[in-house]
Design a protein around this motif. Structure first.
Motif, PDB file in Angstrom:
ATOM      1  N   ASN A 183      -6.789  55.498  73.867  1.00 21.18           N
ATOM      2  CA  ASN A 183      -5.420  55.980  74.005  1.00 21.18           C
ATOM      3  C   ASN A 183      -4.896  55.945  75.438  1.00 21.18           C
ATOM      4  O   ASN A 183      -3.720  56.161  75.661  1.00 21.18           O
ATOM      5  CB  ASN A 183      -5.278  57.394  73.421  1.00 21.18           C
ATOM      6  CG  ASN A 183      -6.296  58.358  73.999  1.00 21.18           C
ATOM      7  OD1 ASN A 183      -6.830  58.133  75.082  1.00 21.18           O
ATOM      8  ND2 ASN A 183      -6.572  59.425  73.281  1.00 21.18           N
ATOM      9  N   LEU A 184      -5.751  55.685  76.424  1.00 25.20           N
ATOM     10  CA  LEU A 184      -5.300  55.502  77.797  1.00 25.20           C
ATOM     11  C   LEU A 184      -5.286  54.008  78.063  1.00 25.20           C
ATOM     12  O   LEU A 184      -6.326  53.352  78.112  1.00 25.20           O
ATOM     13  CB  LEU A 184      -6.226  56.225  78.776  1.00 25.20           C
ATOM     14  CG  LEU A 184      -5.841  56.127  80.259  1.00 25.20           C
ATOM     15  CD1 LEU A 184      -4.444  56.694  80.495  1.00 25.20           C
ATOM     16  CD2 LEU A 184      -6.855  56.840  81.133  1.00 25.20           C
ATOM     17  N   TYR A 230      -0.915  52.997  84.058  1.00 28.69           N
ATOM     18  CA  TYR A 230      -1.742  53.648  83.044  1.00 28.69           C
ATOM     19  C   TYR A 230      -0.842  54.538  82.194  1.00 28.69           C
ATOM     20  O   TYR A 230      -0.095  55.363  82.726  1.00 28.69           O
ATOM     21  CB  TYR A 230      -2.836  54.490  83.694  1.00 28.69           C
ATOM     22  CG  TYR A 230      -3.922  53.674  84.348  1.00 28.69           C
ATOM     23  CD1 TYR A 230      -4.933  53.101  83.581  1.00 28.69           C
ATOM     24  CD2 TYR A 230      -3.938  53.475  85.732  1.00 28.69           C
ATOM     25  CE1 TYR A 230      -5.939  52.348  84.175  1.00 28.69           C
ATOM     26  CE2 TYR A 230      -4.939  52.721  86.330  1.00 28.69           C
ATOM     27  CZ  TYR A 230      -5.940  52.164  85.538  1.00 28.69           C
ATOM     28  OH  TYR A 230      -6.921  51.415  86.129  1.00 28.69           O
ATOM     29  N   LEU A 282      -0.755  57.066  78.666  1.00 27.43           N
ATOM     30  CA  LEU A 282      -1.491  57.789  77.641  1.00 27.43           C
ATOM     31  C   LEU A 282      -0.561  58.034  76.457  1.00 27.43           C
ATOM     32  O   LEU A 282       0.522  58.590  76.626  1.00 27.43           O
ATOM     33  CB  LEU A 282      -1.999  59.125  78.181  1.00 27.43           C
ATOM     34  CG  LEU A 282      -2.804  59.979  77.207  1.00 27.43           C
ATOM     35  CD1 LEU A 282      -4.175  59.360  76.950  1.00 27.43           C
ATOM     36  CD2 LEU A 282      -2.981  61.398  77.742  1.00 27.43           C
ATOM     37  N   PHE A 314       1.826  64.008  83.454  1.00 30.46           N
ATOM     38  CA  PHE A 314       1.170  64.081  82.157  1.00 30.46           C
ATOM     39  C   PHE A 314       1.488  65.415  81.500  1.00 30.46           C
ATOM     40  O   PHE A 314       1.781  66.396  82.170  1.00 30.46           O
ATOM     41  CB  PHE A 314      -0.353  63.909  82.289  1.00 30.46           C
ATOM     42  CG  PHE A 314      -1.019  64.977  83.126  1.00 30.46           C
ATOM     43  CD1 PHE A 314      -1.557  66.117  82.536  1.00 30.46           C
ATOM     44  CD2 PHE A 314      -1.092  64.845  84.508  1.00 30.46           C
ATOM     45  CE1 PHE A 314      -2.152  67.100  83.314  1.00 30.46           C
ATOM     46  CE2 PHE A 314      -1.686  65.820  85.288  1.00 30.46           C
ATOM     47  CZ  PHE A 314      -2.218  66.952  84.686  1.00 30.46           C
ATOM     48  N   ARG A 352      -6.429  66.152  80.717  1.00 28.96           N
ATOM     49  CA  ARG A 352      -5.975  64.781  80.922  1.00 28.96           C
ATOM     50  C   ARG A 352      -5.819  64.444  82.400  1.00 28.96           C
ATOM     51  O   ARG A 352      -6.052  63.311  82.819  1.00 28.96           O
ATOM     52  CB  ARG A 352      -4.637  64.578  80.212  1.00 28.96           C
ATOM     53  CG  ARG A 352      -4.731  64.599  78.702  1.00 28.96           C
ATOM     54  CD  ARG A 352      -3.364  64.705  78.094  1.00 28.96           C
ATOM     55  NE  ARG A 352      -3.394  64.460  76.663  1.00 28.96           N
ATOM     56  CZ  ARG A 352      -2.311  64.574  75.913  1.00 28.96           C
ATOM     57  NH1 ARG A 352      -1.167  64.947  76.449  1.00 28.96           N
ATOM     58  NH2 ARG A 352      -2.385  64.332  74.619  1.00 28.96           N
ATOM     59  N   ARG A 361      -8.867  62.977  83.843  1.00 23.36           N
ATOM     60  CA  ARG A 361      -9.133  61.593  83.448  1.00 23.36           C
ATOM     61  C   ARG A 361      -8.337  60.628  84.315  1.00 23.36           C
ATOM     62  O   ARG A 361      -8.846  59.588  84.747  1.00 23.36           O
ATOM     63  CB  ARG A 361      -8.789  61.404  81.974  1.00 23.36           C
ATOM     64  CG  ARG A 361      -9.272  60.067  81.422  1.00 23.36           C
ATOM     65  CD  ARG A 361      -9.138  60.038  79.926  1.00 23.36           C
ATOM     66  NE  ARG A 361      -9.657  58.799  79.372  1.00 23.36           N
ATOM     67  CZ  ARG A 361      -9.565  58.466  78.098  1.00 23.36           C
ATOM     68  NH1 ARG A 361      -8.987  59.294  77.246  1.00 23.36           N
ATOM     69  NH2 ARG A 361     -10.039  57.330  77.650  1.00 23.36           N
ATOM     70  N   PHE A 362      -7.076  60.962  84.597  1.00 19.15           N
ATOM     71  CA  PHE A 362      -6.259  60.125  85.484  1.00 19.15           C
ATOM     72  C   PHE A 362      -6.828  60.120  86.896  1.00 19.15           C
ATOM     73  O   PHE A 362      -6.864  59.085  87.561  1.00 19.15           O
ATOM     74  CB  PHE A 362      -4.816  60.638  85.509  1.00 19.15           C
ATOM     75  CG  PHE A 362      -3.979  60.196  84.343  1.00 19.15           C
ATOM     76  CD1 PHE A 362      -3.601  58.874  84.199  1.00 19.15           C
ATOM     77  CD2 PHE A 362      -3.551  61.114  83.391  1.00 19.15           C
ATOM     78  CE1 PHE A 362      -2.813  58.464  83.128  1.00 19.15           C
ATOM     79  CE2 PHE A 362      -2.772  60.717  82.316  1.00 19.15           C
ATOM     80  CZ  PHE A 362      -2.392  59.390  82.188  1.00 19.15           C
ATOM     81  N   LYS A 408      -9.695  57.693  87.118  1.00 13.60           N
ATOM     82  CA  LYS A 408      -9.213  56.313  87.139  1.00 13.60           C
ATOM     83  C   LYS A 408      -8.695  55.946  88.519  1.00 13.60           C
ATOM     84  O   LYS A 408      -8.911  54.842  89.021  1.00 13.60           O
ATOM     85  CB  LYS A 408      -8.107  56.129  86.094  1.00 13.60           C
ATOM     86  CG  LYS A 408      -8.566  56.157  84.660  1.00 13.60           C
ATOM     87  CD  LYS A 408      -9.367  54.921  84.300  1.00 13.60           C
ATOM     88  CE  LYS A 408      -9.710  54.895  82.814  1.00 13.60           C
ATOM     89  NZ  LYS A 408     -10.597  53.778  82.459  1.00 13.60           N
ATOM     90  N   ASP A 441      -8.908  61.830  72.739  1.00 12.48           N
ATOM     91  CA  ASP A 441      -8.190  62.625  73.735  1.00 12.48           C
ATOM     92  C   ASP A 441      -8.573  64.089  73.574  1.00 12.48           C
ATOM     93  O   ASP A 441      -7.843  64.901  73.022  1.00 12.48           O
ATOM     94  CB  ASP A 441      -6.679  62.442  73.558  1.00 12.48           C
ATOM     95  CG  ASP A 441      -5.892  63.268  74.567  1.00 12.48           C
ATOM     96  OD1 ASP A 441      -6.413  63.508  75.669  1.00 12.48           O
ATOM     97  OD2 ASP A 441      -4.768  63.668  74.243  1.00 12.48           O
ATOM     98  N   ASN A 470     -12.039  63.607  78.490  1.00 16.69           N
ATOM     99  CA  ASN A 470     -11.148  63.426  79.637  1.00 16.69           C
ATOM    100  C   ASN A 470     -11.712  63.972  80.933  1.00 16.69           C
ATOM    101  O   ASN A 470     -11.442  63.442  82.011  1.00 16.69           O
ATOM    102  CB  ASN A 470      -9.812  64.143  79.366  1.00 16.69           C
ATOM    103  CG  ASN A 470      -9.001  63.461  78.289  1.00 16.69           C
ATOM    104  OD1 ASN A 470      -9.146  62.276  78.049  1.00 16.69           O
ATOM    105  ND2 ASN A 470      -8.149  64.230  77.636  1.00 16.69           N
TER     106      ASN A 470
END
Length: 350
Positions: free
Chosen positions: A3-4, A44, A46, A86, A93, A96-97, A100, A202, A207
């Motif tokens: 989903n990302l 990116y 989501l 987000f 979440r 998770r970003f 990345k 998710d 995440n």
């Protein structure tokens, strides 16, 4: 499908209600977005199960001096977080970003990362500062004054979280085994080539930078904050462990606790639920039976570029042909593992 997604601006719906807040904060946002779409840039994104946007991050490499902030950022290679927003949804979440973002900074050998944030977005300010960003200066824009936060990718700090995702070479090192059933759900960037992304969901334990794992391995109680964990994904029964068991990730211990420390189930669940790969039912069962008494909280720092098999580890003399639960690794073998795993040396703090 995961989903990302890394997606072209031209394939992203600018009219999604998610962008309304950004349009309100930045009067030029729609024009900027259209220019990025025309240039075939990517970001990116989501999505939720209804294909509505719930997270967005645009990253850009800039070389030279950055002189539209005060004071200017000196000559170098900078990773700019151009846009980041987000919907939290209680599933970590943002972390998770953040991961990345760090992965891309290492991939492009950035000297630093910088982002501009309005003071009213205190949650974002706190999130960045937790992982080593500091207020550097400010940026004057038609939309108001933003804080400029930077993270130097070469400097080291005292706290392990502020150093994230870097790993100290002066710490103790251990192999920690994790069953395949839990491995990919907990460490999504360490997925194997023969696994499906459909199992990556998710949820908090996927995440998050922070992970909680319960086990019964002997010696867990001796781990301490800052110890390095090399994650060993055990064999899956589909073939010999010589080829199927692999090391996949570098992590760092935050703390170790015993299930016996928690006098109530509610207290145990409050501590474990958000970051644990186990279901609520499993956690309740573990608490009642005390089957897995050791609780490890650790950070997920890096996925190895090469998955190193058990056979390779034995042939290189890194391990003996023995069962692995928790195994201390000397520095010489640790360095061999990093080399075999093709780990970017900038992850390692000397």
């Amino acid at each position: 499908m995961e989903n990302l997604i890394y997606q072209h601006f031209s394939d992203i719906n600018l009219n999604d209600p998610f962008f309304d807040g950004l349009k309100a904060d930045y009067i030029e946002f729609s024009d900027w977005f259209t220019k990025k779409a025309n240039a075939q840039d990517s970001a990116y994104v989501l999505y939720n199960t209804n294909r509505c946007i719930e997270g967005f991050m645009y990253l850009k490499i800039e070389d030279g001096e950055v002189n539209d902030v005060s004071p200017s950022l000196p000559h170098g290679r900078h990773l700019k977080i151009g846009t980041f927003k987000f919907e939290s949804a209680g599933t970590r979440r943002g972390e998770r970003f953040i991961k990345k973002m760090f992965d891309l900074a290492f991939e492009h050998n950035s000297d630093n990362i910088y982002v501009t944030v309005f003071s009213k977005h205190d949650y974002l300010m706190n999130l960045f500062q937790r992982y080593g960003f500091a207020i550097y200066g400010s940026k004057n824009t038609p939309n108001g004054i933003e804080n400029v936060l930077t993270k130097d990718m070469y400097s080291t700090k005292t706290d392990m979280l502020e150093n994230y995702p870097m790993v100290s070479s002066n710490s103790r090192k251990y192999l920690l085994s994790i069953y395949p059933t839990y491995h990919t759900r907990m460490l999504p960037d360490s997925i194997l080539n023969n696994e499906t992304h459909n199992i990556i969901q998710d949820v908090s334990h996927t995440n998050s930078i922070h992970k909680i794992y319960l086990c019964a391995a002997y010696g867990i109680q001796n781990l301490r904050r800052g110890d390095v964990l090399i994650i060993y994904r055990t064999g899956d029964g589909a073939g010999p462990a010589w080829y199927r068991a692999v090391i996949t990730s570098l992590c760092v211990v935050e703390e170790v606790r015993s299930i016996h420390e928690f006098s109530t189930l509610d207290g145990f669940l409050r501590y474990t639920s958000a970051y644990s790969v186990f279901s609520q039912e499993e956690l309740v069962s573990f608490y009642r039976t005390k089957k897995y008494p050791n609780i490890i909280k650790f950070t997920y720092n890096s996925a190895l570029k090469n998955r190193v098999t058990r056979g390779q580890l034995i042939e290189e003399g890194c391990i003996l042909d023995e069962r692995i639960n928790l195994l201390e690794v000397n520095n010489s073998n640790y360095l061999k593992m990093l080399k075999l795993g093709n780990v970017n040396e900038r992850f390692i703090i000397n």
